[in-house]
Write an enzyme that holds these catalytic residues in place. Structure first.
Site, PDB file in Angstrom:
ATOM      1  N   HIS A  72      14.728  -2.202 -34.515  1.00 11.59           N
ATOM      2  CA  HIS A  72      13.441  -1.504 -34.384  1.00 11.59           C
ATOM      3  C   HIS A  72      12.668  -1.495 -35.703  1.00 11.59           C
ATOM      4  O   HIS A  72      13.235  -1.664 -36.787  1.00 11.59           O
ATOM      5  CB  HIS A  72      13.647  -0.067 -33.884  1.00 11.59           C
ATOM      6  CG  HIS A  72      14.365   0.813 -34.857  1.00 11.59           C
ATOM      7  ND1 HIS A  72      13.774   1.339 -35.981  1.00 11.59           N
ATOM      8  CD2 HIS A  72      15.641   1.263 -34.870  1.00 11.59           C
ATOM      9  CE1 HIS A  72      14.637   2.073 -36.639  1.00 11.59           C
ATOM     10  NE2 HIS A  72      15.791   2.042 -35.989  1.00 11.59           N
ATOM     11  N   GLU A 101      21.648   4.291 -31.208  1.00  9.40           N
ATOM     12  CA  GLU A 101      22.194   4.242 -32.564  1.00  9.40           C
ATOM     13  C   GLU A 101      23.445   5.120 -32.660  1.00  9.40           C
ATOM     14  O   GLU A 101      23.712   5.963 -31.798  1.00  9.40           O
ATOM     15  CB  GLU A 101      21.121   4.718 -33.554  1.00  9.40           C
ATOM     16  CG  GLU A 101      21.533   4.750 -35.018  1.00  9.40           C
ATOM     17  CD  GLU A 101      21.998   3.413 -35.591  1.00  9.40           C
ATOM     18  OE1 GLU A 101      23.012   2.878 -35.105  1.00  9.40           O
ATOM     19  OE2 GLU A 101      21.375   2.925 -36.557  1.00  9.40           O
TER      20      GLU A 101
END
Length: 198
Positions: free
Chosen positions: A13, A84
């Protein structure tokens, strides 16, 4: 299967406020910065011309937004295994501050109190690897830095902690594939950020 061995492309990202401050950003659902959005759009240019049998993205907004801006939001499948690392008590904290309390702490060895261990993250990575290898064609995966580092380690058959050797920049592109055949996993490209601007 294709004549050419399949490739699994990994997109990290774009930048967030905590990327800049160095704070551990696990499950905190932060948006991209303006620069993060610009660089996610540049991923679209970098990926232009490539085709994918499947696209997967983490449900976290910084990752989904990167996926959208890169042009794959309409076809991406959300996969919770791509979130994550859960940093638990260390969420929002910087490594330098954690080291004041635990000077020898290493996330890839010790994990996080109240969060995930390296083996737990590795188990999620293993599930993702099983899914993408079953596709037998090119795949694109959008996720976050620490998770993708563990994914690369597990792709190679290494312990999850070996992810510490694979640094990743925001909005970077990497690629996992094979050398001669499907029994020889290899890294084809790592941390390519030449498309990223200021």
């Amino acid at each position: 299967m294709n004549q050419v061995l399949p490739i699994v492309y990994l997109a990290r990202h774009g930048e967030t406020a905590w990327t800049l401050s160095g704070q551990h950003t696990g499950l905190t659902d932060l948006p991209l910065t303006e620069r993060g959005e610009r660089n996610a759009r540049r991923l679209e240019e970098r990926l232009r011309g490539l085709t994918f049998a499947k696209v997967f993205t983490s449900p976290l907004q910084r990752v989904r937004r990167t996926c959208d801006l890169a042009g794959f939001g309409a076809v991406a499948e959300i996969d919770r295994d791509l979130v994550e690392w859960n940093y638990g008590d260390y969420e929002g904290r910087r490594t330098v501050d954690i080291h004041k309390e635990r000077p020898d702490w290493q996330i890839f060895r010790d994990g996080c109190p109240g969060g995930e261990s390296p083996d737990q993250v590795g188990a999620r990575a293993d599930r993702m690897i099983t899914r993408v290898r079953a596709i037998e064609d090119n795949v694109l995966v959008f996720s976050s830095g620490h998770f993708l580092r563990v994914l690369a380690a597990r792709w190679l058959g290494l312990e999850p902690g070996a992810g510490r050797y694979f640094l990743l920049s925001t909005a970077s592109l990497s690629a996992l594939s094979y050398e001669h055949n499907l029994s020889e996993p290899a890294i084809r490209l790592w941390d390519d950020d030449r498309h990223v601007g200021d």
